[in-house]
Design an enzyme around this catalytic site. Structure first.
Site, PDB file in Angstrom:
ATOM      1  N   HIS A  62      28.223  39.963  34.076  1.00  0.00           N
ATOM      2  CA  HIS A  62      29.376  39.972  34.985  1.00  0.00           C
ATOM      3  C   HIS A  62      29.344  41.197  35.896  1.00  0.00           C
ATOM      4  CE1 HIS A  62      31.411  36.453  33.540  1.00  0.00           C
ATOM      5  NE2 HIS A  62      31.437  36.896  32.300  1.00  0.00           N
ATOM      6  N   GLU A  70      37.633  36.047  35.204  1.00  0.00           N
ATOM      7  CA  GLU A  70      37.852  34.693  34.680  1.00  0.00           C
ATOM      8  C   GLU A  70      39.308  34.405  34.332  1.00  0.00           C
ATOM      9  OE1 GLU A  70      35.141  33.540  31.642  1.00  0.00           O
ATOM     10  OE2 GLU A  70      33.374  33.792  32.891  1.00  0.00           O
ATOM     11  N   HIS A  83      36.961  41.070  32.136  1.00  0.00           N
ATOM     12  CA  HIS A  83      36.496  39.705  31.916  1.00  0.00           C
ATOM     13  C   HIS A  83      37.643  38.716  32.034  1.00  0.00           C
ATOM     14  CE1 HIS A  83      35.064  36.125  29.760  1.00  0.00           C
ATOM     15  NE2 HIS A  83      33.847  36.533  30.087  1.00  0.00           N
TER      16      HIS A  83
END
Length: 261
Positions: free
Chosen positions: A208, A176, A145
């Site tokens: 995701h 991200e 992530h």
């Protein structure tokens, strides 16, 4: 009702099947390992909590609600065990900060460690994610992530440790933060790889993994790797679907409960 509670706190997911395979599996293993404790659930994503309530009429507490409920129930000892990968923004702002307001309302209130905190956690994680063998012409790419917090360093640390253990066809990126897709592509292009196996470096294979990693849109990692000439295979399994990963949470919790006994 027991007066000792382990509150298992996850980011959450709206994917019902994967929730049971990952978060539910963690909770069940904790329940089996700590029979003297009542196991409760909370999520840190209010957006997911609201979506599940509206879509499925399923109510899940956020951390503050779960702590308040524990106070009202007369709980004496509460261990808050996050399932988050690291002590990032969710860990600090959605969990740790709330605990400050409740530290005087329990006899014992302890915050557990995230999945990756100690050097031995990296060892356990690497052992788990490298369990499946791949040919030398296959690049195994994990999408994490990412976080703006300092703990984002876990991704480059993990990459360095994989290389030091000669897992040179394993690559770590984030959706991200850094290292990002371009960083990973650059590393993979330096090798002689024909195929890429994409896996989520996330506890749950949620949005995701389903979309940013394996989706059919042009900007998914699968599509972008394909556009760069690679054969791509997506494995949509959250880390917590592995018993080895779930045992890492058990190990963290046993450190706490052993100190309490």
């Amino acid at each position: 009702m027991k007066d000792k509670v382990i509150l298992v706190v996850s980011f959450g997911t709206s994917y019902n099947n994967n929730r049971g395979l990952s978060i539910g599996a963690i909770e069940n293993d904790i329940k089996d390992s700590f029979p003297d404790y009542e196991i409760r659930r909370a999520f840190t994503s209010q957006m997911i909590i609201n979506k599940l309530k509206k879509r499925d009429d399923l109510h899940i507490d956020n951390v503050k609600e779960a702590l308040e409920r524990a106070v009202q129930d007369g709980v004496k000892t509460i261990i808050v065990q996050p399932t988050h990968m690291m002590d990032g923004t969710e860990y600090h702002y959605k969990i740790k900060d709330h605990l400050e307001d409740y530290k005087d309302k329990f006899d014992t209130l302890i915050l557990g460690k995230p999945l990756i905190k100690y050097d031995e956690d990296y060892e356990d994680l690497i052992k788990s994610i490298t369990a499946t063998e791949y040919s030398d012409d296959t690049a195994v790419c994990f999408m994490g992530h990412g976080t703006p917090a300092d703990s984002n360093i876990i991704y480059t640390t993990l990459q360095d440790k994989l290389i030091s253990k000669n897992y040179k066809n394993y690559f770590i990126g984030t959706v991200e933060a850094k290292p990002d897709f371009d960083d990973v592509l650059s590393m993979i292009n330096e090798g002689q790889y024909n195929k890429i196996v994409l896996k989520p470096l996330m506890v749950v294979a949620g949005d995701h993994a389903q979309n940013d990693m394996a989706g059919d849109e042009d900007d998914s990692w699968k599509s972008m790797f394909t556009a760069n000439g690679y054969e791509v295979e997506c494995v949509i399994e959250g880390l917590a679907q592995s018993k080895d990963i779930r045992n890492m949470y058990i190990k963290h919790l046993k450190e706490i409960t052993d100190d309490l006994n």
